[in-house]
Motif scaffolding. Structure first.
Motif, mmCIF file in Angstrom:
data_model
loop_
_atom_site.group_PDB
_atom_site.id
_atom_site.type_symbol
_atom_site.label_atom_id
_atom_site.label_comp_id
_atom_site.label_asym_id
_atom_site.label_seq_id
_atom_site.Cartn_x
_atom_site.Cartn_y
_atom_site.Cartn_z
ATOM 1 N N MET A 82 -14.818 -64.169 -13.928
ATOM 2 C CA MET A 82 -15.347 -62.805 -13.860
ATOM 3 C C MET A 82 -14.537 -62.033 -12.842
ATOM 4 S SD MET A 82 -19.236 -61.448 -13.274
ATOM 5 C CE MET A 82 -19.607 -59.702 -13.466
ATOM 6 N N GLU A 83 -13.983 -60.920 -13.276
ATOM 7 C CA GLU A 83 -13.221 -60.042 -12.399
ATOM 8 C C GLU A 83 -13.621 -58.617 -12.716
ATOM 9 O OE1 GLU A 83 -11.959 -59.721 -9.560
ATOM 10 O OE2 GLU A 83 -10.063 -60.803 -9.755
ATOM 11 N N GLY A 84 -14.064 -57.876 -11.695
ATOM 12 C CA GLY A 84 -14.565 -56.530 -11.958
ATOM 13 C C GLY A 84 -15.807 -56.609 -12.825
ATOM 14 N N MET A 85 -15.859 -55.840 -13.898
ATOM 15 C CA MET A 85 -17.004 -55.844 -14.810
ATOM 16 C C MET A 85 -16.667 -56.503 -16.135
ATOM 17 S SD MET A 85 -19.538 -54.811 -13.198
ATOM 18 C CE MET A 85 -20.645 -54.797 -14.615
ATOM 19 N N HIS A 86 -15.740 -57.461 -16.126
ATOM 20 C CA HIS A 86 -15.382 -58.199 -17.334
ATOM 21 C C HIS A 86 -15.502 -59.699 -17.094
ATOM 22 C CE1 HIS A 86 -13.556 -54.340 -18.455
ATOM 23 N NE2 HIS A 86 -13.631 -54.767 -19.698
ATOM 24 N N VAL A 87 -15.953 -60.406 -18.131
ATOM 25 C CA VAL A 87 -15.922 -61.864 -18.155
ATOM 26 C C VAL A 87 -14.806 -62.271 -19.099
ATOM 27 C CG1 VAL A 87 -17.148 -63.972 -18.775
ATOM 28 C CG2 VAL A 87 -18.360 -62.129 -17.619
ATOM 29 N N LEU A 182 -30.691 -68.887 -8.807
ATOM 30 C CA LEU A 182 -30.156 -67.719 -8.134
ATOM 31 C C LEU A 182 -31.194 -67.163 -7.166
ATOM 32 C CD1 LEU A 182 -28.330 -65.630 -10.901
ATOM 33 C CD2 LEU A 182 -27.355 -67.219 -9.242
ATOM 34 N N VAL A 183 -30.797 -66.959 -5.934
ATOM 35 C CA VAL A 183 -31.643 -66.261 -4.976
ATOM 36 C C VAL A 183 -31.231 -64.794 -5.019
ATOM 37 C CG1 VAL A 183 -32.341 -66.050 -2.577
ATOM 38 C CG2 VAL A 183 -31.823 -68.311 -3.532
ATOM 39 N N LEU A 184 -32.112 -63.953 -5.532
ATOM 40 C CA LEU A 184 -31.823 -62.541 -5.729
ATOM 41 C C LEU A 184 -32.515 -61.707 -4.650
ATOM 42 C CD1 LEU A 184 -32.284 -62.466 -9.604
ATOM 43 C CD2 LEU A 184 -30.120 -62.432 -8.354
ATOM 44 N N HIS A 185 -31.733 -60.961 -3.918
ATOM 45 C CA HIS A 185 -32.265 -60.054 -2.900
ATOM 46 C C HIS A 185 -32.307 -58.648 -3.492
ATOM 47 C CE1 HIS A 185 -31.884 -63.223 0.105
ATOM 48 N NE2 HIS A 185 -30.676 -63.461 -0.378
ATOM 49 N N ALA A 186 -33.401 -57.947 -3.263
ATOM 50 C CA ALA A 186 -33.596 -56.654 -3.913
ATOM 51 C C ALA A 186 -34.359 -55.702 -2.999
ATOM 52 C CB ALA A 186 -34.352 -56.842 -5.227
ATOM 53 N N SER A 206 -25.990 -56.156 -3.597
ATOM 54 C CA SER A 206 -24.701 -56.574 -4.165
ATOM 55 C C SER A 206 -24.698 -58.081 -4.379
ATOM 56 C CB SER A 206 -23.564 -56.183 -3.225
ATOM 57 O OG SER A 206 -23.467 -54.780 -3.102
ATOM 58 N N LEU A 207 -24.289 -58.489 -5.595
ATOM 59 C CA LEU A 207 -24.256 -59.903 -5.946
ATOM 60 C C LEU A 207 -22.880 -60.479 -5.669
ATOM 61 C CD1 LEU A 207 -26.091 -59.780 -9.392
ATOM 62 C CD2 LEU A 207 -27.040 -60.592 -7.240
ATOM 63 N N ALA A 208 -22.851 -61.721 -5.187
ATOM 64 C CA ALA A 208 -21.583 -62.435 -5.094
ATOM 65 C C ALA A 208 -21.030 -62.610 -6.499
ATOM 66 C CB ALA A 208 -21.798 -63.792 -4.427
ATOM 67 N N GLN A 209 -19.708 -62.700 -6.623
ATOM 68 C CA GLN A 209 -19.070 -62.790 -7.932
ATOM 69 C C GLN A 209 -19.621 -63.949 -8.743
ATOM 70 O OE1 GLN A 209 -17.422 -60.235 -8.552
ATOM 71 N NE2 GLN A 209 -15.505 -60.540 -9.643
ATOM 72 N N LEU A 213 -21.777 -63.684 -12.269
ATOM 73 C CA LEU A 213 -21.365 -64.366 -13.495
ATOM 74 C C LEU A 213 -22.518 -65.158 -14.077
ATOM 75 C CD1 LEU A 213 -19.120 -65.084 -15.471
ATOM 76 C CD2 LEU A 213 -18.458 -66.945 -13.945
ATOM 77 N N PHE A 214 -23.255 -65.889 -13.237
ATOM 78 C CA PHE A 214 -24.386 -66.662 -13.724
ATOM 79 C C PHE A 214 -25.465 -65.752 -14.307
ATOM 80 C CE2 PHE A 214 -23.521 -70.412 -10.641
ATOM 81 C CZ PHE A 214 -22.608 -70.934 -11.558
ATOM 82 N N LEU A 215 -25.734 -64.635 -13.644
ATOM 83 C CA LEU A 215 -26.748 -63.710 -14.140
ATOM 84 C C LEU A 215 -26.315 -63.127 -15.481
ATOM 85 C CD1 LEU A 215 -29.443 -62.298 -13.630
ATOM 86 C CD2 LEU A 215 -28.200 -60.521 -12.378
#
Length: 229
Positions: A82-87, A182-186, A206-209, A213-215
């Motif tokens: 995953m780079e930017g908004m593409h897988v 996934l631990v999601l902070h919101a 902000s999610l780590a890369q 990708l997992f999400l």
């Protein structure tokens, strides 16, 4: 567990791309699994080291049970990045593994690259129990009503949280290729009263890369399963 789909469910797949089009950064996480479906589909995380254009690319050696994975020359692996908004997805075969100056692997230079844009607008409706942690309170049992790349809708007792309050919760992901939590902070961005309950719209930090990708995999997998059904 019931899921329904909001928004269109046919993300565009771009083909005919080159390895250079991905713009991979040194140190970026790549995820690989055997291409052969008869082999155990264990997913390995490696780091991208670099590439010699048209010849090969290098990654760190995959690790399994705290040991370096034996790499059979000629074995094909499917890679995702995953780079930017593409897988991105591509297939490559093992050329050679080395132990010096550190364990790494040469893979064949991919001929075909596929890219799928991560659509932040995709939203999966669901009824998934979650435990939500928040500052100054004990964990609150709640119900996740929908999920997207940018946030979620949570049903919980009325006035248990305030707007702009920080929350976190764990989302278990169980699929053939991915198994993680996934631990999601919101942050609470909206609130709507529903009698004794309320609907809270939360925006993810902000999610780590890797987590993004997992999400993405989880949302994309859920949408695909609903389409097949």
């Amino acid at each position: 567990m019931n899921h329904t789909i909001k928004q269109d469910t046919n993300p565009t797949v771009e083909r005919g791309l080159t390895f250079d089009d991905m713009g991979l950064r040194v140190g970026l996480s790549l995820y690989m699994r055997p291409r052969d479906p008869t082999l155990a589909q264990v997913r390995h995380q490696v780091e991208y080291i670099g590439a010699l254009r048209g010849k090969s690319f290098l990654t760190t050696l995959p690790i399994l049970h705290d040991k370096g994975l034996w790499m059979q020359i000629g074995q094909d692996f499917v890679f995702h990045a995953m780079e930017g908004m593409h897988v991105y997805a591509f297939t490559s075969r093992v050329l050679r593994a080395r132990n010096r100056p550190f364990p790494y692997v040469h893979f064949s230079y991919p001929e075909k690259i596929e890219a799928r844009q991560v659509r932040k607008s995709y939203r999966v409706r669901m009824h998934r129990p979650v435990s939500v942690d928040f500052a100054g309170g004990t964990p609150q049992q709640a119900l996740m009503l929908n999920l997207s790349m940018t946030g979620a809708l949570i049903e919980a007792p009325n006035q248990v949280w305030q707007q702009n309050e920080a929350l976190s919760f764990v989302l278990p992901i169980r699929m053939e290729e991915v198994s993680c939590e996934l631990v999601l902070h919101a942050t609470v961005r909206s609130w709507e009263e529903k009698g004794a309950l309320a609907h809270y719209g939360v925006e993810f930090d902000s999610l780590a890369q890797q987590d993004a990708l997992f999400l993405h995999y989880f949302i994309d997998h859920t949408l695909a399963m609903m389409t097949r059904g």
